[in-house]
Design a protein around this motif. Sequence first.
Motif, PDB file in Angstrom:
ATOM      1  N   LEU A 256      41.098  40.871  40.249  1.00 51.24           N
ATOM      2  CA  LEU A 256      40.490  41.049  41.566  1.00 51.24           C
ATOM      3  C   LEU A 256      41.397  41.916  42.420  1.00 51.24           C
ATOM      4  O   LEU A 256      42.618  41.788  42.357  1.00 51.24           O
ATOM      5  CB  LEU A 256      40.330  39.692  42.243  1.00 51.24           C
ATOM      6  N   PRO A 257      40.813  42.810  43.244  1.00 52.01           N
ATOM      7  CA  PRO A 257      41.661  43.705  44.032  1.00 52.01           C
ATOM      8  C   PRO A 257      42.510  43.005  45.092  1.00 52.01           C
ATOM      9  O   PRO A 257      43.635  43.374  45.319  1.00 52.01           O
ATOM     10  CB  PRO A 257      40.664  44.669  44.683  1.00 52.01           C
ATOM     11  N   PHE A 258      41.972  41.971  45.753  1.00 52.49           N
ATOM     12  CA  PHE A 258      42.690  41.404  46.900  1.00 52.49           C
ATOM     13  C   PHE A 258      43.200  39.987  46.673  1.00 52.49           C
ATOM     14  O   PHE A 258      44.346  39.681  46.947  1.00 52.49           O
ATOM     15  CB  PHE A 258      41.798  41.424  48.149  1.00 52.49           C
ATOM     16  N   THR A 259      42.324  39.146  46.157  1.00 55.17           N
ATOM     17  CA  THR A 259      42.731  37.745  46.017  1.00 55.17           C
ATOM     18  C   THR A 259      43.441  37.542  44.694  1.00 55.17           C
ATOM     19  O   THR A 259      43.213  38.268  43.745  1.00 55.17           O
ATOM     20  CB  THR A 259      41.492  36.811  46.028  1.00 55.17           C
ATOM     21  N   LYS A 260      44.281  36.532  44.647  1.00 53.07           N
ATOM     22  CA  LYS A 260      45.041  36.319  43.415  1.00 53.07           C
ATOM     23  C   LYS A 260      44.204  35.665  42.334  1.00 53.07           C
ATOM     24  O   LYS A 260      44.205  36.070  41.200  1.00 53.07           O
ATOM     25  CB  LYS A 260      46.282  35.474  43.722  1.00 53.07           C
TER      26      LYS A 260
ATOM     27  N   THR B   6      35.087  33.058  45.110  1.00 53.86           N
ATOM     28  CA  THR B   6      35.046  34.486  44.790  1.00 53.86           C
ATOM     29  C   THR B   6      33.850  34.785  43.899  1.00 53.86           C
ATOM     30  O   THR B   6      33.377  35.916  43.828  1.00 53.86           O
ATOM     31  CB  THR B   6      36.307  34.924  44.025  1.00 53.86           C
ATOM     32  N   ASP B   7      33.385  33.763  43.176  1.00 57.70           N
ATOM     33  CA  ASP B   7      32.300  33.924  42.201  1.00 57.70           C
ATOM     34  C   ASP B   7      31.326  32.755  42.334  1.00 57.70           C
ATOM     35  O   ASP B   7      31.754  31.599  42.308  1.00 57.70           O
ATOM     36  CB  ASP B   7      32.837  33.928  40.769  1.00 57.70           C
ATOM     37  N   ILE B   8      30.040  33.062  42.469  1.00 59.43           N
ATOM     38  CA  ILE B   8      29.038  31.991  42.482  1.00 59.43           C
ATOM     39  C   ILE B   8      28.053  32.241  41.343  1.00 59.43           C
ATOM     40  O   ILE B   8      27.523  33.343  41.198  1.00 59.43           O
ATOM     41  CB  ILE B   8      28.281  31.907  43.823  1.00 59.43           C
ATOM     42  N   ILE B   9      27.879  31.212  40.526  1.00 54.95           N
ATOM     43  CA  ILE B   9      26.929  31.305  39.405  1.00 54.95           C
ATOM     44  C   ILE B   9      25.670  30.538  39.794  1.00 54.95           C
ATOM     45  O   ILE B   9      25.732  29.355  40.124  1.00 54.95           O
ATOM     46  CB  ILE B   9      27.535  30.703  38.113  1.00 54.95           C
ATOM     47  N   PHE B  10      24.533  31.243  39.785  1.00 55.71           N
ATOM     48  CA  PHE B  10      23.248  30.597  40.085  1.00 55.71           C
ATOM     49  C   PHE B  10      22.478  30.403  38.779  1.00 55.71           C
ATOM     50  O   PHE B  10      22.340  31.351  37.998  1.00 55.71           O
ATOM     51  CB  PHE B  10      22.396  31.482  41.000  1.00 55.71           C
ATOM     52  N   ILE B  11      21.981  29.207  38.568  1.00 53.73           N
ATOM     53  CA  ILE B  11      21.151  28.955  37.391  1.00 53.73           C
ATOM     54  C   ILE B  11      19.722  28.747  37.877  1.00 53.73           C
ATOM     55  O   ILE B  11      19.430  27.809  38.625  1.00 53.73           O
ATOM     56  CB  ILE B  11      21.662  27.728  36.597  1.00 53.73           C
TER      57      ILE B  11
END
Length: 221
Positions: free
Chosen positions: A83-87, A116-121
């Motif tokens: 990721l560019p900004f967050t660790k 940072t990431d959301i997974i939708f099912i």
Amino acid sequence: MHFHIITIFPNLFDSYLADAILKKAQDKNLIQFSFYDPRAVTKNKHKKVDDIPYGGGPGMVMMVEPIINIWQNIIKKSFKEKLPFTKKRIFKTILLSPGGSMFDTPMAKTLSQNYTDIIFICGRYEGIDSRVQQITGAELVSIGDYVLTGGELPAMVMCDSIARQCCGVLGNQESLEEERISSHEMYTRPEHFLYKSKKYSVPEVLLSGNHKKIDEWRKTH
Ligand code: SAH
């Protein structure tokens, strides 16, 4: 924010994401969308992703294995990408369900700030084998007290609302309602509008230039 959407109808999202604010936000790399079709990972030759429900009843149920395979791969693959900004990446899994907790602006805000990431099912047919929720620990979320034919519109509604909470997505961040006194009643030019010989006018207070009075009016309209 990276939105990962597991759906057997990925094309349903195309037109909405190809225009307006969500298009601009993708172009600026503020948000990103990826789609995963369970049919693409099924091992059976008819690309079957649903089966009849145990215990009987109408409709079909989406099978656990294709969805879990995809879910696992999304997390594995994403951890390898920097990721560019967050660790570090922080994932949240959401399973769209009319019986889930009700989506609202505070939920959108929390999701935009904490992940940072959301997974939708997205479910279709009668719904999804419950073991998907048991394994992924997904939160069940509903967008309202009505039943739709699938989880795609609910996922899109949630992405839209979460995206506008992400920094830089709205051209003017002051547009976020919770940062200001906002009213659902609003006017723009002309000052008077004539329709069937009746005059519809903008409330005087909005023309007064008195910001204290305008704020007071907005709190009650
Ligand atoms: N009989 C099922 C309804 C299935 S609707 C039940 O009572 O749960 C098919 C799919 O559409 C669901 O699996 C869900 O993913 C989605 N869906 C329908 N209405 C929804 C709503 N109001 N909010 C979120 N998802 C919804």
